[in-house]
Design an enzyme around this catalytic site. Structure first.
Site, PDB file in Angstrom:
ATOM      1  N   SER A 144      -6.690 -12.533  -9.019  1.00 17.87           N
ATOM      2  CA  SER A 144      -5.400 -12.022  -9.987  1.00 17.87           C
ATOM      3  C   SER A 144      -4.553 -12.966 -11.236  1.00 17.87           C
ATOM      4  O   SER A 144      -3.982 -13.928 -10.459  1.00 17.87           O
ATOM      5  CB  SER A 144      -4.528 -10.907  -9.345  1.00 17.87           C
ATOM      6  N   TYR A 158       0.770  -8.054  -2.300  1.00 15.34           N
ATOM      7  CA  TYR A 158      -0.546  -8.162  -3.354  1.00 15.34           C
ATOM      8  C   TYR A 158      -0.046 -10.022  -4.430  1.00 15.34           C
ATOM      9  O   TYR A 158      -1.294 -10.497  -3.698  1.00 15.34           O
ATOM     10  CB  TYR A 158       0.005  -7.485  -4.324  1.00 15.34           C
TER      11      TYR A 158
END
Length: 270
Positions: A144, A158
């Site tokens: 990401s 995350y």
């Protein structure tokens, strides 16, 4: 549908929807057989049937919750029982947790780490020896843009998990490129899937100009082409590439302050 030994097999995790389903469609169109895994068996079976009929390939579903201990074993056993080997591994399964770290039960945080870190590493560890023996193989790890950013309030693990997948991909490339294994970390930004709504980040996408959004299909095609070209880290979209450059070159204190101000606007459970 009878499998052909001439067709490579792609294993796609998190394949029931979103980017995982897009990867499955892309590899089916390229003539790959598919092992599709996720928690929702009904969606997997429907997608497997659709792609088998559309492309004349073998596609089979293996339900699995990658948050469990040794969750990769049923998947690998199902593949071995068919006499198959993994030629392409797509580590796509994932989720995020919008609450603050301590407000979320540890079992949920542990499941997050198992799904986004442990299971992808375990699957790669299992399939790489066969790829090396055959002198070819492909691994795509879905990371990401958040992997380049400082940590912020909420989604506590995350950025770290996605950063690990970037570094892990670079390490695998350094170790196995010469042995025929192509490894790529794809780092998308805002992507049109159900991920944002499920993880309470849809408001961030809604606030971003639509020109900054990308479709799952665009991200997937970019990732596959990059992997075929031997690129290790790919950031789809010029706007995401610019954002990554700014995160890298701007003073880290300035970036961290901006991220903190942005995350402070949203309420988190305590």
């Amino acid at each position: 549908m009878t499998a052909s030994p001439k067709r490579p097999l792609a294993l796609v995790t998190g394949a029931s929807s979103g980017m995982g389903a897009a990867f499955a469609r892309a590899y089916a169109a390229r003539g790959h057989d598919l092992c599709l895994t996720a928690r929702r068996l009904d969606r997997l079976e429907a997608l497997a049937a659709e792609l088998s009929a559309a492309h004349g390939i073998e596609a089979f579903a293996v339900p699995a919750d990658l948050g469990g201990f040794e969750a990769e074993r049923p998947i690998l056993d199902a593949i071995a029982a068919r006499g198959r080997q993994v030629d392409v591994l797509v580590n796509n399964a994932g989720f995020s947790i919008p609450q603050s770290f301590a407000a979320t039960p540890w079992l949920r945080q542990r499941d997050f780490l198992m799904t986004l870190v442990v299971a992808p590493c375990a699957l790669a560890h299992a399939v790489i020896p066969g790829m090396v023996e055959r002198g070819r193989g492909k691994i795509i790890n879905v990371a990401s843009l958040a992997g380049f950013a400082p940590g912020a309030a909420g989604h506590s693990l995350y950025p770290g998990a996605k950063s690990l997948m970037i570094k892990f991909s670079q390490a695998l490339d350094a170790e196995y490129r010469a042995k025929g294994v192509a490894v790529t970390a794809v780092c998308p930004g805002f992507t049109r899937t159900g991920f944002a709504e499920a993880n309470d980040t849809q408001h961030l996408m809604d606030e971003a100009p639509r020109m900054f959004w990308q479709s799952a299909e665009t991200v997937v095609e970019t990732a596959i082409r990059a992997n075929e070209l031997g690129r290790v880290v790919v950031i789809p979209g010029w706007h995401n590439q610019l954002a990554a450059a700014l995160l890298h070159y701007l003073p880290q204190g300035l970036v961290a302050a901006a991220v903190r101000r942005g995350s402070a606007k949203y309420h988190l459970g305590d």
